[in-house]
Enzyme design. Structure first.
Site, PDB file in Angstrom:
ATOM      1  N   GLY A  14     -70.016  12.267  89.231  1.00  0.00           N
ATOM      2  CA  GLY A  14     -69.056  11.188  89.523  1.00  0.00           C
ATOM      3  C   GLY A  14     -69.166  10.054  88.527  1.00  0.00           C
ATOM      4  N   ILE A  16     -70.360   6.716  88.565  1.00  0.00           N
ATOM      5  CA  ILE A  16     -71.657   6.052  88.340  1.00  0.00           C
ATOM      6  C   ILE A  16     -72.744   7.090  88.083  1.00  0.00           C
ATOM      7  CG2 ILE A  16     -73.365   4.468  89.328  1.00  0.00           C
ATOM      8  CD1 ILE A  16     -70.970   3.343  91.026  1.00  0.00           C
ATOM      9  N   ASP A  35     -73.241  18.472  92.678  1.00  0.00           N
ATOM     10  CA  ASP A  35     -72.001  17.760  92.983  1.00  0.00           C
ATOM     11  C   ASP A  35     -70.984  18.770  93.502  1.00  0.00           C
ATOM     12  OD1 ASP A  35     -70.781  14.773  91.565  1.00  0.00           O
ATOM     13  OD2 ASP A  35     -69.583  16.108  92.833  1.00  0.00           O
ATOM     14  N   ASN A  39     -65.483  13.797  94.332  1.00  0.00           N
ATOM     15  CA  ASN A  39     -65.006  12.640  93.561  1.00  0.00           C
ATOM     16  C   ASN A  39     -65.016  12.937  92.070  1.00  0.00           C
ATOM     17  OD1 ASN A  39     -64.765  10.980  95.825  1.00  0.00           O
ATOM     18  ND2 ASN A  39     -66.943  10.464  95.782  1.00  0.00           N
ATOM     19  N   ASP A  69     -72.937  21.414  97.959  1.00  0.00           N
ATOM     20  CA  ASP A  69     -72.499  20.379  98.904  1.00  0.00           C
ATOM     21  C   ASP A  69     -73.693  20.036  99.787  1.00  0.00           C
ATOM     22  OD1 ASP A  69     -69.467  19.851 100.713  1.00  0.00           O
ATOM     23  OD2 ASP A  69     -71.470  19.108 101.253  1.00  0.00           O
ATOM     24  N   SER A 135     -74.081  -0.312  98.766  1.00  0.00           N
ATOM     25  CA  SER A 135     -72.912  -1.073  98.308  1.00  0.00           C
ATOM     26  C   SER A 135     -72.940  -2.475  98.892  1.00  0.00           C
ATOM     27  CB  SER A 135     -71.627  -0.358  98.763  1.00  0.00           C
ATOM     28  OG  SER A 135     -70.507  -1.210  98.590  1.00  0.00           O
ATOM     29  N   ALA A 136     -72.386  -3.418  98.171  1.00  0.00           N
ATOM     30  CA  ALA A 136     -72.280  -4.805  98.652  1.00  0.00           C
ATOM     31  C   ALA A 136     -71.381  -4.879  99.878  1.00  0.00           C
ATOM     32  CB  ALA A 136     -71.727  -5.694  97.540  1.00  0.00           C
ATOM     33  N   TYR A 160     -66.453   3.413 105.711  1.00  0.00           N
ATOM     34  CA  TYR A 160     -67.201   3.645 104.461  1.00  0.00           C
ATOM     35  C   TYR A 160     -68.396   2.684 104.413  1.00  0.00           C
ATOM     36  CZ  TYR A 160     -68.741   2.768  99.766  1.00  0.00           C
ATOM     37  OH  TYR A 160     -69.542   2.554  98.678  1.00  0.00           O
ATOM     38  N   LYS A 164     -72.645   3.331 104.812  1.00  0.00           N
ATOM     39  CA  LYS A 164     -73.687   2.888 103.883  1.00  0.00           C
ATOM     40  C   LYS A 164     -74.735   2.078 104.644  1.00  0.00           C
ATOM     41  CE  LYS A 164     -72.268   4.371  99.818  1.00  0.00           C
ATOM     42  NZ  LYS A 164     -73.064   5.301  98.988  1.00  0.00           N
ATOM     43  N   ARG A 242     -64.467 -11.420  92.329  1.00  0.00           N
ATOM     44  CA  ARG A 242     -65.489 -10.401  92.543  1.00  0.00           C
ATOM     45  C   ARG A 242     -66.519 -10.433  91.423  1.00  0.00           C
ATOM     46  NH1 ARG A 242     -62.987 -10.534  96.462  1.00  0.00           N
ATOM     47  NH2 ARG A 242     -62.177  -8.881  97.815  1.00  0.00           N
TER      48      ARG A 242
END
Ligand code: WQD
Length: 353
Positions: A14, A16, A35, A39, A69, A135-136, A160, A164, A242
């Site tokens: 993906g 990142i 992977d 994505n 997977d 994630s933030a 989502y 996380k 952001r």
């Protein structure tokens, strides 16, 4: 002293993940990528992801890749039996905020059950070092700015972001039960840009959810106009602010975290951001400068769930990981434009592999 440098990278094809795989090789590690291409785009029907071929071109080295997977426990177990990993960097998961609201069950199944399968295999094969791609979003609506790692988490409303947060809590409990585990949670802000070569980058399928891929597609003429979600926020120019961080800086943050996680650090949490906030209009102007193109836009209603400003307090990663972001807004836009112009339709056009 073992010279084993074998690192499992889930979701390594993906956006990142692929940039992190490049930096892992550069740092002398031996990444093994799994992977399922949820994505990532395959270069040919049932073939390898287009990004893997491109990574090999950048690092001039074969990359071990498996189409596995995380929900396929048997395949995951076979993988751990075959390779002796010293650590895992876990990116794999679904990551679109809007989509998560429409299909929450899929998001919880893939992100949480996939992670549970992974950590069960880690425990069985005594792999006890984990870097997790958080994630933030877990911070929800910022109570103060800049946001530091002590800010409350868990108030995010979309599945989502909740997935996380739930995974962070699962890993906290695992860290308490498994005394020899070392776990680092990395909370990303807004990753943008691409590798200098223009060979790998963000390749969203369909309409981009995120700002910068959309802006780049307007600049190259794939889309006619940008809709700016809200012009009446309490920010310098009224548009959303952001913390945009270059994806290569983000990848290097993972290398720093990998070094830390092999030092018996227990469980640690770090923001990966720049500490600077830029508005939507700042980013539009940045892309106009990088591309030399005018980017038409219209200001429309706010997007549900958006906040006005969100940017990171970044000193903890600097102090404890010895890492900070280096690339500025101009470089983010220039590198994104190079990727966009070299790959006007993303990876699909790459049938060379
Ligand atoms: C940035 C700004 C929008 C698109 C999300 C996830 C987060 C992380 C990054 C995964 C906002 C504005 C956007 C557009 C616009 N992803 N915008 N027009 O919402 O900060 O964060 O992506 O981890 O978890 O929540 O990023 O790029 O969607 O939006 O005006 O077409 O651009 O309102 O101010 P966001 P974004």
């Amino acid at each position: 002293m073992s010279d084993n440098k074998c690192i499992l990278v889930t979701g390594g094809a993906g956006y990142i993940g692929s940039h992190t795989v490049v930096e892992l090789v550069n740092a002398g590690y031996d990444p093994v990528v799994i992977d399922n291409c949820a994505n990532a785009v395959r270069a040919s029907e049932n073939g390898r992801p287009g990004s893997i071929k491109r990574i090999e071109k950048i690092v001039d080295k074969k990359i071990i890749y498996y189409d596995i997977d995380l929900l396929n426990k048997a395949a995951l177990d076979d993988l751990f039996a075959k390779h002796s990993f010293i650590a895992v960097i876990h990116f794999a998961g679904l990551k679109a905020v809007g989509e998560s609201i429409e299909i929450p069950i899929e998001y919880y199944k893939v992100n949480i059950c996939g992670t549970l399968n992974l950590i069960e295999c880690m425990k069985k094969y005594q792999v006890s070092n984990l870097v997790f791609s958080s994630s933030a979003t877990v911070y929800g609506t910022p109570q103060y700015l800049p946001i530091d790692e002590n800010h409350t988490v868990g108030s995010c409303t979309n599945p989502y972001g909740k997935s996380k947060y739930f995974i962070e809590e699962i890993l906290r409990d695992v860290g308490k039960a498994e005394k020899d585990w070392n776990i680092i949670l990395l909370r990303y802000f807004n990753p943008v840009g691409s590798h200098k070569s223009g060979l790998i980058g963000e390749d969203p399928q369909g309409t981009p959810n995120n700002l910068m891929p959309y802006v780049a597609q307007v600049a190259i003429g794939r889309r006619s106009q940008l809709s700016i979600f809200g012009g009446d926020y309490d920010t310098p120019d009224g548009t959303g602010v952001r913390d945009y961080i270059h994806v290569v800086d983000l990848a290097l943050g993972h290398i720093a975290a990998l070094k830390k996680v092999s030092t018996k650090c227990g469980l640690k949490v770090y923001n990966l951001g720049t500490g600077k906030g830029y508005s939507v209009l700042d980013m539009v102007r940045g892309m106009e400068k990088a591309s030399g193109k005018k980017i038409p836009y219209k200001i429309v209603d706010r997007r549900d769930g958006d906040v006005g400003s969100c940017y990171a307090e970044v000193t903890l990663a600097q102090t404890e990981l010895g890492w900070k972001s280096d690339r500025n807004l101009e470089e983010m836009c220039e590198d994104l434009w190079r990727w966009q112009t070299k790959n006007p339709k993303g990876f699909q056009t790459d049938n060379s592999s």
